[in-house]
Write a protein that holds these residues in place. Structure first.
Motif, PDB file in Angstrom:
ATOM      1  N   ARG A 186       0.946  -1.173  -0.061  1.00 56.40           N
ATOM      2  CA  ARG A 186      -0.107  -0.046   0.129  1.00 56.40           C
ATOM      3  C   ARG A 186       0.781   1.148   0.033  1.00 56.40           C
ATOM      4  N   ALA A 187       0.590   2.106  -0.535  1.00 55.76           N
ATOM      5  CA  ALA A 187       1.047   3.543  -0.805  1.00 55.76           C
ATOM      6  C   ALA A 187       0.595   4.551  -1.095  1.00 55.76           C
ATOM      7  N   ARG A 188       0.704   5.691  -0.365  1.00 53.66           N
ATOM      8  CA  ARG A 188       0.059   6.861  -0.647  1.00 53.66           C
ATOM      9  C   ARG A 188      -0.033   7.505  -2.057  1.00 53.66           C
ATOM     10  N   ARG A 189       1.073   7.385  -2.713  1.00 54.00           N
ATOM     11  CA  ARG A 189       1.204   7.739  -4.304  1.00 54.00           C
ATOM     12  C   ARG A 189       1.963   6.905  -4.839  1.00 54.00           C
ATOM     13  N   ARG A 190       2.081   6.903  -6.208  1.00 51.58           N
ATOM     14  CA  ARG A 190       2.982   5.810  -6.677  1.00 51.58           C
ATOM     15  C   ARG A 190       3.664   6.586  -8.224  1.00 51.58           C
ATOM     16  N   VAL A 191       4.747   6.156  -8.554  1.00 45.27           N
ATOM     17  CA  VAL A 191       5.395   6.565 -10.067  1.00 45.27           C
ATOM     18  C   VAL A 191       5.431   5.109 -10.695  1.00 45.27           C
ATOM     19  N   LEU A 192       5.027   5.110 -11.783  1.00 45.75           N
ATOM     20  CA  LEU A 192       5.070   3.913 -12.880  1.00 45.75           C
ATOM     21  C   LEU A 192       6.310   4.362 -13.610  1.00 45.75           C
ATOM     22  N   ALA A 193       7.264   3.512 -13.773  1.00 40.93           N
ATOM     23  CA  ALA A 193       8.333   3.914 -14.768  1.00 40.93           C
ATOM     24  C   ALA A 193       8.964   2.317 -15.477  1.00 40.93           C
ATOM     25  N   ALA A 194       9.397   2.664 -16.574  1.00 42.13           N
ATOM     26  CA  ALA A 194       9.896   1.354 -17.034  1.00 42.13           C
ATOM     27  C   ALA A 194      11.127   1.870 -18.081  1.00 42.13           C
ATOM     28  N   ALA A 195      12.151   1.207 -18.232  1.00 38.62           N
ATOM     29  CA  ALA A 195      13.264   1.149 -18.908  1.00 38.62           C
ATOM     30  C   ALA A 195      13.023   0.607 -20.243  1.00 38.62           C
ATOM     31  N   ARG A 196      12.559  -0.712 -20.268  1.00 36.70           N
ATOM     32  CA  ARG A 196      12.233  -1.473 -21.509  1.00 36.70           C
ATOM     33  C   ARG A 196      11.595  -2.677 -21.062  1.00 36.70           C
ATOM     34  N   ARG A 197      10.667  -3.102 -21.934  1.00 32.21           N
ATOM     35  CA  ARG A 197      10.199  -4.577 -21.621  1.00 32.21           C
ATOM     36  C   ARG A 197      10.879  -5.561 -22.451  1.00 32.21           C
ATOM     37  N   ARG A 198      11.694  -6.359 -21.617  1.00 30.67           N
ATOM     38  CA  ARG A 198      12.363  -7.320 -22.226  1.00 30.67           C
ATOM     39  C   ARG A 198      11.556  -8.804 -22.307  1.00 30.67           C
ATOM     40  N   ARG A 199      10.615  -9.046 -21.756  1.00 32.34           N
ATOM     41  CA  ARG A 199      10.062 -10.434 -21.799  1.00 32.34           C
ATOM     42  C   ARG A 199       8.457 -10.175 -21.122  1.00 32.34           C
ATOM     43  N   ARG A 200       7.942 -11.061 -21.480  1.00 29.76           N
ATOM     44  CA  ARG A 200       6.297 -11.287 -20.872  1.00 29.76           C
ATOM     45  C   ARG A 200       6.357 -11.512 -19.615  1.00 29.76           C
ATOM     46  N   LEU A 201       5.763 -10.878 -18.593  1.00 32.72           N
ATOM     47  CA  LEU A 201       5.579 -11.355 -17.146  1.00 32.72           C
ATOM     48  C   LEU A 201       4.104 -11.617 -16.914  1.00 32.72           C
ATOM     49  N   LEU A 206       3.263  15.013 -15.239  1.00 31.46           N
ATOM     50  CA  LEU A 206       3.224  13.710 -15.642  1.00 31.46           C
ATOM     51  C   LEU A 206       1.985  12.692 -14.749  1.00 31.46           C
ATOM     52  N   MET A 207       1.194  13.296 -14.426  1.00 33.00           N
ATOM     53  CA  MET A 207       0.300  12.395 -13.435  1.00 33.00           C
ATOM     54  C   MET A 207      -1.004  12.169 -14.307  1.00 33.00           C
ATOM     55  N   LEU A 208      -1.368  10.915 -14.194  1.00 33.38           N
ATOM     56  CA  LEU A 208      -2.428  10.396 -15.086  1.00 33.38           C
ATOM     57  C   LEU A 208      -3.706  11.284 -14.647  1.00 33.38           C
ATOM     58  N   ARG A 209      -4.319  11.727 -15.636  1.00 35.81           N
ATOM     59  CA  ARG A 209      -5.514  12.445 -15.574  1.00 35.81           C
ATOM     60  C   ARG A 209      -6.671  11.640 -14.899  1.00 35.81           C
ATOM     61  N   ALA A 210      -6.740  10.244 -15.238  1.00 32.33           N
ATOM     62  CA  ALA A 210      -7.853   9.426 -14.769  1.00 32.33           C
ATOM     63  C   ALA A 210      -7.663   8.745 -13.373  1.00 32.33           C
ATOM     64  N   LEU A 211      -6.325   8.902 -12.834  1.00 36.12           N
ATOM     65  CA  LEU A 211      -6.004   8.099 -11.665  1.00 36.12           C
ATOM     66  C   LEU A 211      -5.194   9.382 -10.930  1.00 36.12           C
ATOM     67  N   PRO A 212      -5.481  10.465 -10.170  1.00 32.81           N
ATOM     68  CA  PRO A 212      -4.952  11.279  -9.610  1.00 32.81           C
ATOM     69  C   PRO A 212      -4.073  10.668  -8.509  1.00 32.81           C
ATOM     70  N   GLY A 213      -2.807  11.076  -8.619  1.00 26.33           N
ATOM     71  CA  GLY A 213      -1.569  10.330  -7.570  1.00 26.33           C
ATOM     72  C   GLY A 213      -0.966   9.650  -8.094  1.00 26.33           C
ATOM     73  N   THR A 214      -1.178   9.045  -9.308  1.00 29.44           N
ATOM     74  CA  THR A 214      -0.279   8.172  -9.975  1.00 29.44           C
ATOM     75  C   THR A 214       0.414   8.870 -11.026  1.00 29.44           C
ATOM     76  N   PHE A 215       1.577   8.758 -11.167  1.00 30.23           N
ATOM     77  CA  PHE A 215       2.425   9.330 -12.046  1.00 30.23           C
ATOM     78  C   PHE A 215       3.250   8.336 -12.740  1.00 30.23           C
ATOM     79  N   VAL A 216       3.801   8.759 -14.132  1.00 29.31           N
ATOM     80  CA  VAL A 216       4.442   7.943 -15.066  1.00 29.31           C
ATOM     81  C   VAL A 216       5.739   8.447 -15.598  1.00 29.31           C
ATOM     82  N   ALA A 217       6.773   7.774 -15.912  1.00 24.47           N
ATOM     83  CA  ALA A 217       7.834   8.433 -16.428  1.00 24.47           C
ATOM     84  C   ALA A 217       8.719   7.239 -17.405  1.00 24.47           C
ATOM     85  N   GLY A 218       9.545   7.572 -17.890  1.00 24.87           N
ATOM     86  CA  GLY A 218      10.627   6.556 -18.765  1.00 24.87           C
ATOM     87  C   GLY A 218       9.406   6.099 -20.029  1.00 24.87           C
ATOM     88  N   GLU A 219       9.616   4.850 -20.118  1.00 24.96           N
ATOM     89  CA  GLU A 219       8.927   4.294 -21.343  1.00 24.96           C
ATOM     90  C   GLU A 219       7.819   3.858 -20.893  1.00 24.96           C
TER      91      GLU A 219
END
Length: 273
Positions: free
Chosen positions: A27-42, A225-238
């Motif tokens: 559980r987190a109050r806020r979150r940042v989603l970031a990715a450098a690259r997707r190397r394989r399916r998880l 870089l905050m998602l308009r549809a999900l306030p408090g969630t930010f995205v970066a990188g790829e």
């Protein structure tokens, strides 16, 4: 507890696998989603009803070419030095540098730089023609003038080696492109040297890519870089729908978007964060 008396050790002795630790939700109050690259399916794809995105696709990746067996046997791992590449139908400037021949196609810096027009052509027609300029520092007229000095006993290969200094890989690429029917006319040969056609049939898969294209569209985030549809969630990188050449450009953009997202999160949390 003495050595060997741990429940996990006792289960191993009896031939039973150790019990897995319970997974607890993070559980987190806020979150940042970031990715450098997707190397394989998880696992399974995650459903994301809260934003629009474009499918992740390979970027900065090698291109597939259906070489003949003779070419594949002789030239994988051989560089094409100091060439200029363009995608047929693309109006942008040529991409210059060293390209690498592989068993399955061609790759390298100048190839990666043409990722967008190549993908667009593949999406439209299923194929793309890459034009390789083997002598980008000379004009077609200059090449024609040099080629007029052909000696009577020169073979086509020795003629091109002596007058233009083409290496075996470059010569083989010309033979490959013409199915062994190199022209004899100096002007026609010069035109071929300036634009050797290579048919691209696809890109290498995403697990062979240096980076990815696609992701969350810019219209779905605000200036922080905050998602308009999900306030408090930010995205970066790829996670975002952008791409850049390899090296410092790719890294710098990832670092910069990370800083913007982090500052946006701190501002969202307020002075007590």
């Amino acid at each position: 507890m003495g050595r060997g008396r741990h429940p996990a050790d006792q289960r191993r002795r009896r031939g039973h696998p150790p019990r897995r630790a319970r997974r607890r939700p993070l559980r987190a109050r806020r979150r940042v989603l970031a990715a450098a690259r997707r190397r394989r399916r998880l696992g399974r794809p995650v459903r994301r009803p809260w934003h629009r995105d474009r499918t992740l696709r390979p970027a900065n990746v090698g291109l597939r070419v259906d070489w003949t067996d003779t070419f594949v046997d002789r030239f994988p791992g051989t560089p094409l030095k100091h060439v200029a590449l363009t995608a047929r139908g693309h109006d942008g400037p040529p991409s210059r540098g060293d390209a690498m021949l592989t068993r399955t196609g061609i790759e390298g810096g100048p190839v990666y730089a043409l990722g967008v027009p190549v993908r667009d052509a593949l999406d439209a027609d299923g194929r793309c023609t890459l034009l390789v300029d083997l002598r980008p520092d000379l004009t077609a007229d200059q090449l024609t003038e040099r080629l007029r000095t052909r000696r009577p006993k020169d073979t086509r290969s020795s003629w091109l080696r002596r007058t233009l200094g083409l290496d075996p890989a470059s010569l083989a690429l010309m033979w490959e492109a013409t199915a062994g029917a190199l022209p004899d006319d100096p002007a026609a040969t010069a035109a071929l040297v300036k634009a050797v056609p290579v048919t691209i049939t696809g890109t290498m898969p995403i697990d062979r890519a240096i980076s990815t294209a696609g992701g969350i569209t810019w219209s779905q985030v605000d200036e922080h870089l905050m998602l308009r549809a999900l306030p408090g969630t930010f995205v970066a990188g790829e996670m975002l729908d952008w791409e850049a050449p390899t090296g410092g450009y790719l890294l710098q953009a990832s670092f910069s978007t990370g800083v913007v997202a982090a500052r946006g999160m701190l501002a969202w949390l307020g002075p007590d964060a």
